[in-house]
Design a protein around this motif. Sequence first.
Motif, short mmCIF file in Angstrom:
data_model
loop_
_atom_site.label_atom_id
_atom_site.label_comp_id
_atom_site.label_asym_id
_atom_site.label_seq_id
_atom_site.Cartn_x
_atom_site.Cartn_y
_atom_site.Cartn_z
N SER A 59 22.24 42.57 -16.20
CA SER A 59 22.46 42.11 -14.84
C SER A 59 21.16 41.99 -14.06
CB SER A 59 23.44 43.02 -14.11
OG SER A 59 22.90 44.32 -13.99
N SER A 60 20.20 42.85 -14.36
CA SER A 60 18.89 42.75 -13.70
C SER A 60 18.18 41.47 -14.09
CB SER A 60 18.02 43.94 -14.06
OG SER A 60 18.59 45.12 -13.57
N LEU A 61 18.28 41.11 -15.36
CA LEU A 61 17.66 39.87 -15.83
C LEU A 61 18.32 38.66 -15.18
CD1 LEU A 61 15.64 38.52 -17.74
CD2 LEU A 61 17.40 38.59 -19.48
N ALA A 62 19.64 38.68 -15.05
CA ALA A 62 20.36 37.58 -14.41
C ALA A 62 19.95 37.46 -12.95
CB ALA A 62 21.86 37.79 -14.55
N TYR A 63 19.81 38.58 -12.28
CA TYR A 63 19.40 38.57 -10.87
C TYR A 63 18.00 37.98 -10.73
CZ TYR A 63 18.29 40.07 -6.17
OH TYR A 63 17.92 40.08 -4.87
N ILE A 64 17.10 38.40 -11.59
CA ILE A 64 15.72 37.88 -11.54
C ILE A 64 15.70 36.38 -11.80
CG2 ILE A 64 13.48 37.94 -12.72
CD1 ILE A 64 13.99 40.98 -13.10
N LEU A 65 16.51 35.92 -12.76
CA LEU A 65 16.59 34.50 -13.06
C LEU A 65 17.09 33.70 -11.86
CD1 LEU A 65 16.39 32.17 -15.10
CD2 LEU A 65 18.72 32.72 -15.78
N LEU A 66 18.18 34.15 -11.24
CA LEU A 66 18.71 33.45 -10.08
C LEU A 66 17.75 33.50 -8.89
CD1 LEU A 66 22.50 34.29 -10.19
CD2 LEU A 66 21.42 32.08 -10.50
N ARG B 225 13.88 30.59 -5.50
CA ARG B 225 12.54 30.52 -4.93
C ARG B 225 11.80 29.26 -5.35
NH1 ARG B 225 8.42 32.95 -7.50
NH2 ARG B 225 9.93 34.27 -8.53
N VAL B 226 11.96 28.84 -6.61
CA VAL B 226 11.17 27.71 -7.15
C VAL B 226 11.93 26.39 -7.05
CG1 VAL B 226 10.04 26.82 -9.22
CG2 VAL B 226 9.90 29.25 -8.68
N ALA B 227 13.11 26.34 -7.65
CA ALA B 227 13.83 25.07 -7.77
C ALA B 227 14.52 24.66 -6.48
CB ALA B 227 14.83 25.14 -8.91
N LEU B 228 14.93 25.61 -5.68
CA LEU B 228 15.68 25.29 -4.46
C LEU B 228 14.82 25.34 -3.21
CD1 LEU B 228 18.95 27.23 -5.30
CD2 LEU B 228 18.50 24.79 -5.53
N LYS B 229 13.52 25.34 -3.39
CA LYS B 229 12.60 25.37 -2.27
C LYS B 229 12.85 24.15 -1.39
CE LYS B 229 7.71 24.98 -1.85
NZ LYS B 229 6.44 25.14 -2.54
N ASP B 230 12.86 24.33 -0.09
CA ASP B 230 13.07 23.27 0.91
C ASP B 230 14.48 22.67 0.85
OD1 ASP B 230 10.42 23.60 1.75
OD2 ASP B 230 9.70 22.10 0.33
N THR B 231 15.46 23.45 0.44
CA THR B 231 16.87 23.02 0.46
C THR B 231 17.64 24.03 1.30
OG1 THR B 231 17.59 24.26 -1.48
CG2 THR B 231 16.68 22.06 -1.87
N GLU B 232 18.90 23.71 1.57
CA GLU B 232 19.73 24.63 2.35
C GLU B 232 20.04 25.91 1.58
OE1 GLU B 232 24.17 22.98 1.35
OE2 GLU B 232 23.08 22.07 3.01
N LEU B 233 19.92 25.87 0.26
CA LEU B 233 20.20 27.06 -0.55
C LEU B 233 18.98 27.94 -0.77
CD1 LEU B 233 22.56 25.52 -3.25
CD2 LEU B 233 23.19 26.97 -1.32
#
Length: 54
Positions: A2-9, A14-22
């Motif tokens: 679960s820690s790995l999943a949290y870090i992945l999300l 932080r990276v892929a959803l930068k400058d989006t509403e999410l």
Amino acid sequence: MSSLAYILLETIRRVALKDTELAQAYVNTLRLKLIRAYSEIQHPLLRSQVKIPL
């Protein structure tokens, strides 16, 4: 796990959803949106692959 999943999300947020509403969304919100999107994609496929033996 679960820690790995949290870090992945968190990294996706932080990276892929930068400058989006999410970009500021909670990790749990992202998880639910991913599950919902996956189920919408898979649901029609599963329905067409169900075969009932006669």
